[in-house]
Write an enzyme that holds these catalytic residues in place. Structure first.
Site, short mmCIF file in Angstrom:
data_model
loop_
_atom_site.label_atom_id
_atom_site.label_comp_id
_atom_site.label_asym_id
_atom_site.label_seq_id
_atom_site.Cartn_x
_atom_site.Cartn_y
_atom_site.Cartn_z
N PRO A 104 -39.11 14.19 40.24
CG PRO A 104 -39.88 13.64 38.11
CD PRO A 104 -38.66 13.57 38.97
CD GLU A 131 -36.75 8.55 30.40
OE1 GLU A 131 -37.81 8.34 31.00
OE2 GLU A 131 -36.63 9.41 29.50
NE ARG A 169 -39.40 36.37 47.02
CZ ARG A 169 -40.36 36.89 47.81
NH1 ARG A 169 -40.87 36.16 48.77
NH2 ARG A 169 -40.79 38.11 47.61
CG ASP A 184 -44.62 36.34 50.35
OD1 ASP A 184 -45.61 36.36 49.61
OD2 ASP A 184 -43.46 36.19 49.97
C1 JFH Z 1 -36.31 15.26 35.74
C2 JFH Z 1 -37.72 13.01 33.72
C3 JFH Z 1 -39.50 11.67 32.91
C4 JFH Z 1 -40.25 9.62 34.10
C5 JFH Z 1 -42.96 10.62 36.42
C6 JFH Z 1 -43.24 9.16 36.23
C7 JFH Z 1 -42.22 8.71 35.21
C8 JFH Z 1 -37.58 12.17 34.81
C9 JFH Z 1 -34.17 14.57 35.94
C10 JFH Z 1 -39.11 17.70 38.96
C11 JFH Z 1 -40.42 18.06 38.94
C12 JFH Z 1 -38.83 17.17 37.73
C13 JFH Z 1 -37.55 16.59 37.30
C14 JFH Z 1 -36.42 16.68 38.11
C15 JFH Z 1 -35.23 16.05 37.74
C16 JFH Z 1 -35.18 15.34 36.55
C17 JFH Z 1 -36.82 14.18 33.54
C18 JFH Z 1 -38.67 12.77 32.78
C19 JFH Z 1 -39.39 10.82 33.99
C20 JFH Z 1 -41.85 10.96 35.49
C21 JFH Z 1 -38.43 11.09 34.95
C22 JFH Z 1 -34.69 14.06 34.78
C23 JFH Z 1 -37.50 15.89 36.08
N1 JFH Z 1 -41.17 18.59 39.94
N2 JFH Z 1 -40.91 17.75 37.76
N3 JFH Z 1 -39.96 17.21 37.00
N4 JFH Z 1 -35.98 14.49 34.66
N5 JFH Z 1 -41.17 9.69 35.24
#
Ligand code: JFH
Length: 262
Positions: A104, A131, A169, A184
């Site tokens: 994220p 996490e 694609r 597209d």
């Molecule tokens: C992923 C995960 C919660 C805590 C935002 C602030 C606090 C991670 C690996 C990509 C997109 C992902 C993604 C990608 C890889 C992983 C779960 C949960 C937090 C979140 C971090 C573990 C999530 N575009 N969305 N999510 N997690 N963070």
């Protein structure tokens, strides 16, 4: 899946290789089994290997995660299995052009990023869970970090499949009709125009007359104008970034006048 394939009569190398590292290989394989990616693999254009991260552990419990230094809730992905996975991929499959960490915190993946990645020959996608991943994977193993949007998923597998799909694609030979890729609307920075098929009247709603008229030039202008109108109504920021030609700028002016906006 994939690899060298008899395309035409000679054994040709694939156009694009992907390696996906995950603790849920079945989840990724399920996402590869249908649609454009499976077609690209069948046609010998794409070669996708999915690696079970647990296969790169060396301890008795095959651990891929551990408690966070400094304390706090949840678990963190250990760096060694991920580093070992990428090292083995390097040895067996060659030095990749990019090692992408899905998270994220990454730069937002857009069509522009998809086009950039589609010019590469070999991409490794690292999927985390829990996490997140030990920071040293980010600094020592990954070459870039991407997010598919501002929402929190449970891991990197769905983002990896999203990137695989959007990039694949764009690889010539994956999507049958190359026109559908070039036209597209997102590649041009606009939303799509409305689409209709038979019947010409459904639930009391008729298909716009111009589409039944057979006037190709009028159809072309109608599609362009409705695409611009929709973009203005739903995603005005896209219009600021879009490279509009003279005709499109004139249409945008027309639409603004119709709506009484300066
Ligand atoms: C992923 C995960 C919660 C805590 C935002 C602030 C606090 C991670 C690996 C990509 C997109 C992902 C993604 C990608 C890889 C992983 C779960 C949960 C937090 C979140 C971090 C573990 C999530 N575009 N969305 N999510 N997690 N963070």
């Amino acid at each position: 899946m994939g690899g060298g394939c008899e395309r035409g009569r000679r054994l040709l190398p694939t156009d694009m290789k992907f390696d996906v590292v995950t603790i849920f290989p079945r989840m990724v394989e399920a996402g590869l089994a249908d649609g454009v990616i499976s077609r690209g693999i069948e046609r010998g254009v794409l070669d996708v290997h999915v690696h079970d991260l647990r296969g790169y552990t060396i301890d008795r419990h095959r651990s891929v995660d551990d408690v966070p230094y400094g304390g706090g809730p949840g678990m963190v992905m250990k760096p060694e299995p991920l580093a070992r996975a990428v090292e083995e991929i390097r040895e067996r499959r060659g030095v990749p052009d990019a090692v992408v960490l899905l998270s994220p915190q990454g730069r937002i993946f857009t069509q522009v990023e998809a086009v950039r990645l589609s010019a590469l020959r070999h991409i490794v996608l690292l999927c985390g869970r829990y996490e997140g991943i030990d920071e040293r994977v980010r600094t020592l193993v990954a070459t870039e970090e991407l997010s598919i949007g501002d929402f929190v998923l449970s891991g990197g597998e769905l983002p990896a499949l999203v990137i695989l799909d959007a990039v694949s694609r764009l690889v010539p030979g994956v999507v049958g009709d190359s026109r559908s890729v070039e036209e597209d609307s997102f590649s041009r920075g606009l939303l799509d125009c409305p689409h209709y098929t038979r019947p010409s009247k459904f639930a009391g709603h008729k298909v716009p007359e111009v589409l039944l008229s057979g006037h190709h030039e009028e159809v072309r202008l109608w599609r362009k104008k409705t695409a611009i109108r929709r973009t203005l109504e739903r995603r005005p920021a896209l219009l600021d970034a879009a490279a509009l030609d003279d005709e499109e700028r004139a249409m945008l002016e027309e639409i603004r006048k119709e709506r009484g906006v300066p």
